[in-house]
Design a protein around this motif. Structure first.
Motif, mmCIF file in Angstrom:
data_model
loop_
_atom_site.group_PDB
_atom_site.id
_atom_site.type_symbol
_atom_site.label_atom_id
_atom_site.label_comp_id
_atom_site.label_asym_id
_atom_site.label_seq_id
_atom_site.Cartn_x
_atom_site.Cartn_y
_atom_site.Cartn_z
ATOM 1 N N ARG A 39 13.686 42.953 -71.826
ATOM 2 C CA ARG A 39 13.056 41.652 -71.531
ATOM 3 C C ARG A 39 12.855 41.486 -70.026
ATOM 4 O O ARG A 39 11.819 41.028 -69.569
ATOM 5 N N ASN A 45 8.772 43.683 -77.037
ATOM 6 C CA ASN A 45 7.664 43.173 -77.835
ATOM 7 C C ASN A 45 8.214 42.123 -78.800
ATOM 8 O O ASN A 45 8.779 42.469 -79.835
ATOM 9 N N GLN A 47 6.785 40.253 -80.874
ATOM 10 C CA GLN A 47 6.102 40.177 -82.166
ATOM 11 C C GLN A 47 6.812 40.971 -83.248
ATOM 12 O O GLN A 47 6.824 40.569 -84.403
ATOM 13 N N ASP A 48 7.399 42.111 -82.862
ATOM 14 C CA ASP A 48 8.096 42.897 -83.882
ATOM 15 C C ASP A 48 9.534 43.234 -83.499
ATOM 16 O O ASP A 48 10.226 43.943 -84.216
ATOM 17 N N ASP A 51 10.909 47.618 -78.467
ATOM 18 C CA ASP A 51 10.625 47.825 -77.052
ATOM 19 C C ASP A 51 9.509 48.847 -76.894
ATOM 20 O O ASP A 51 9.448 49.833 -77.638
ATOM 21 N N PHE A 52 8.633 48.603 -75.919
ATOM 22 C CA PHE A 52 7.701 49.642 -75.499
ATOM 23 C C PHE A 52 8.522 50.663 -74.724
ATOM 24 O O PHE A 52 9.624 50.377 -74.256
ATOM 25 N N ASN A 71 3.302 52.559 -75.803
ATOM 26 C CA ASN A 71 3.802 52.008 -77.054
ATOM 27 C C ASN A 71 4.676 53.073 -77.718
ATOM 28 O O ASN A 71 4.676 54.231 -77.311
#
Length: 130
Positions: A39, A45, A47-48, A51-52, A71
Motif C-alpha cells: 500500500r 490492488n 479491487q482484488d 499486489d502488483f 501485473n
C-alpha cells in the motif's frame, strides 16, 4: 537488497524447496501479509486484494531512483533488473548518464549540457568523453 512478498514465511520456505528461481535468491525475502508495504509503495490492488509486482531502486540516502511495476501475470527479467541496478550505481558514482541497453564497461553519456559545444560542432559521436 531485499524482496518483499505478500506470501507468508511458510510459503517462502516451500517455494524455496521447489523453485530453483526462489532457492537462488541471495538476499532476504520478507513477508507483507497485511499489505502495509505494498500500500505504501502503491502496488496494492484493492479491487482484488492482490499486489502488483514492483521493483524499487532506493539509494543509500533513501531517494527513489527508479522503479518497475508489472501485473502478476508478467514475469520479470532478473537480467534487466541487475542491469538497471548497475546503471543507477554507475550514474551515482560518476555523474555520467547511461543509454538504453547500457552495461558496465560500455561508453556512457556526459551529464546534460556538459559537452554542448562538442555536439554543436557536427560530431555525431554519442560519447565525446569516455
Amino acid at each position: 537488497m531485499l524482496a518483499i512478498s505478500p506470501d507468508s514465511v511458510y510459503a517462502h520456505k516451500i517455494e524455496g524447496q521447489y523453485s530453483p528461481n526462489v532457492r537462488g535468491v541471495p538476499f532476504p525475502v520478507l513477508a507483507d501479509r497485511t499489505h502495509t508495504v505494498s500500500r505504501t509503495y502503491g502496488v496494492f490492488n484493492p479491487q482484488d486484494g492482490t499486489d502488483f509486482r514492483g521493483t524499487f531502486f532506493i539509494d543509500p540516502d533513501g531517494i527513489l531512483r527508479g522503479y518497475f511495476i508489472y501485473n502478476g501475470s508478467v514475469g520479470r527479467s532478473t537480467g534487466e533488473l541487475l542491469r538497471a541496478l548497475q546503471a543507477f550505481q554507475f550514474v551515482a558514482a560518476t555523474g555520467r548518464h547511461t543509454q538504453a541497453g547500457w552495461y558496465p564497461g560500455q561508453a556512457a553519456l556526459p551529464p546534460p549540457w556538459a559537452d554542448v559545444g562538442f555536439f554543436n560542432t557536427g560530431n555525431r559521436s554519442a560519447s565525446p568523453t569516455p
